[in-house]
Design a protein around this motif. Structure first.
Motif, PDB file in Angstrom:
ATOM      1  N   TYR A 167      17.099  16.581  32.801  1.00 56.78           N
ATOM      2  CA  TYR A 167      18.008  17.155  31.802  1.00 56.78           C
ATOM      3  C   TYR A 167      17.348  18.171  30.883  1.00 56.78           C
ATOM      4  CZ  TYR A 167      16.065  13.063  29.393  1.00 56.78           C
ATOM      5  OH  TYR A 167      15.222  12.109  28.887  1.00 56.78           O
ATOM      6  N   THR A 168      16.092  18.448  31.058  1.00 54.24           N
ATOM      7  CA  THR A 168      15.466  19.584  30.365  1.00 54.24           C
ATOM      8  C   THR A 168      14.586  20.344  31.346  1.00 54.24           C
ATOM      9  OG1 THR A 168      13.526  18.301  29.644  1.00 54.24           O
ATOM     10  CG2 THR A 168      15.398  18.379  28.126  1.00 54.24           C
ATOM     11  N   ASP A 169      14.498  21.655  31.135  1.00 53.46           N
ATOM     12  CA  ASP A 169      13.577  22.467  31.929  1.00 53.46           C
ATOM     13  C   ASP A 169      12.152  22.187  31.480  1.00 53.46           C
ATOM     14  OD1 ASP A 169      15.665  23.583  33.303  1.00 53.46           O
ATOM     15  OD2 ASP A 169      15.780  25.377  32.052  1.00 53.46           O
ATOM     16  N   PHE A 170      11.260  21.935  32.441  1.00 53.12           N
ATOM     17  CA  PHE A 170       9.876  21.567  32.156  1.00 53.12           C
ATOM     18  C   PHE A 170       9.148  22.713  31.475  1.00 53.12           C
ATOM     19  CE2 PHE A 170       5.509  20.482  33.951  1.00 53.12           C
ATOM     20  CZ  PHE A 170       5.281  19.503  33.015  1.00 53.12           C
ATOM     21  N   PHE A 171       8.203  22.372  30.591  1.00 57.38           N
ATOM     22  CA  PHE A 171       7.559  23.383  29.758  1.00 57.38           C
ATOM     23  C   PHE A 171       6.272  23.960  30.340  1.00 57.38           C
ATOM     24  CE2 PHE A 171       6.078  19.228  28.409  1.00 57.38           C
ATOM     25  CZ  PHE A 171       4.721  19.375  28.217  1.00 57.38           C
ATOM     26  N   LEU A 172       5.710  23.342  31.390  1.00 58.43           N
ATOM     27  CA  LEU A 172       4.427  23.809  31.923  1.00 58.43           C
ATOM     28  C   LEU A 172       4.564  24.460  33.292  1.00 58.43           C
ATOM     29  CD1 LEU A 172       1.971  20.859  31.133  1.00 58.43           C
ATOM     30  CD2 LEU A 172       2.023  23.107  30.038  1.00 58.43           C
ATOM     31  N   ARG A 173       3.696  25.437  33.543  1.00 57.52           N
ATOM     32  CA  ARG A 173       3.527  25.958  34.890  1.00 57.52           C
ATOM     33  C   ARG A 173       2.629  24.996  35.685  1.00 57.52           C
ATOM     34  NH1 ARG A 173       4.830  31.351  35.424  1.00 57.52           N
ATOM     35  NH2 ARG A 173       5.282  32.444  33.474  1.00 57.52           N
ATOM     36  N   PRO A 174       2.687  25.039  37.018  1.00 61.46           N
ATOM     37  CA  PRO A 174       1.759  24.233  37.806  1.00 61.46           C
ATOM     38  C   PRO A 174       0.325  24.585  37.463  1.00 61.46           C
ATOM     39  CG  PRO A 174       3.503  25.101  39.188  1.00 61.46           C
ATOM     40  CD  PRO A 174       3.642  25.774  37.859  1.00 61.46           C
ATOM     41  N   GLY A 175      -0.507  23.563  37.263  1.00 58.06           N
ATOM     42  CA  GLY A 175      -1.894  23.812  36.903  1.00 58.06           C
ATOM     43  C   GLY A 175      -2.573  22.547  36.402  1.00 58.06           C
TER      44      GLY A 175
END
Length: 202
Positions: A91-99
């Motif tokens: 229900y929320t867009d994740f805040f981190l890029r893969p890494g």
């Protein structure tokens, strides 16, 4: 679609433990009801007590830690605006890029302290006060409020749009203010966050 972190062991074990305890004590109660009569009442009390303790450990304790961490940050950084928020897969867009920072997100949901000052926006995990890093104001395109609609109720969410290519953060992510007070004053929190921008920031 935004890539999500893999489930960490700790949250998965908590869910398995909670579900297993619930199944075991429910089964024990119904099986015992046929053989031991009134003794099953004590089994029911015991099951409810254990489930209550588990709920306390898995829900109340993290919330208390987040409040304490937020209080400590407010003392250490009196010029900053600090908002207690939550992110959750689904229900929320994740805040981190893969890494490499993905492992510090701790599973598929958790509490995040949003810290805003004249330097920019910082996201901090309350447990261990781990900082995911600073988003300078010159990389921030927009911060706004939207409504998250669920089957039970709607609640405000903070939506961030940034130039994230040079940061560990996604170009767009969302955080949910936690607690009744944070949700009620979400608009005031947004205004306070935006007010920390330097006058030279457009």
């Amino acid at each position: 679609m935004t890539e999500r972190p893999s489930k960490s062991r700790a949250p998965a074990l908590r869910l398995v433990l909670l579900a297993t305890m619930a199944v075991l004590f429910t089964a024990r109660f119904f099986i015992g009801a046929r053989s031991r009569g009134a003794e099953t009442l004590w089994d029911l009390f015991l099951a409810l007590a254990i489930l209550g303790v588990l709920m306390f450990l898995f829900l109340t304790v993290p919330a208390s830690r987040a409040r304490k961490a937020a209080g400590a940050l407010r003392v250490a950084r009196p010029d900053a605006v600090i908002v207690e928020t939550y992110w959750g897969a689904g229900y929320t867009d994740f805040f981190l890029r893969p890494g490499p920072l993905m492992k510090h997100a701790r599973g598929r949901g958790g509490r995040i302290l949003l810290v805003a000052d004249r330097r920019g926006i910082e996201l901090v995990r309350p447990q261990g006060k781990f900082s995911f890093g600073l988003i300078p104001w010159n990389l921030v395109k927009e911060i706004r409020l939207e409504e998250l609609n669920s089957p039970f109720a709607s609640r405000p969410k903070l939506v961030f749009e940034i130039h994230g290519i040079t940061t560990p953060f996604q170009d767009r992510f969302e955080l949910l203010p936690t607690g009744k007070e944070e949700r009620a004053r979400a608009a005031q929190s947004l205004n306070a966050i935006l007010a920390t921008q330097p006058a030279t920031h457009p």
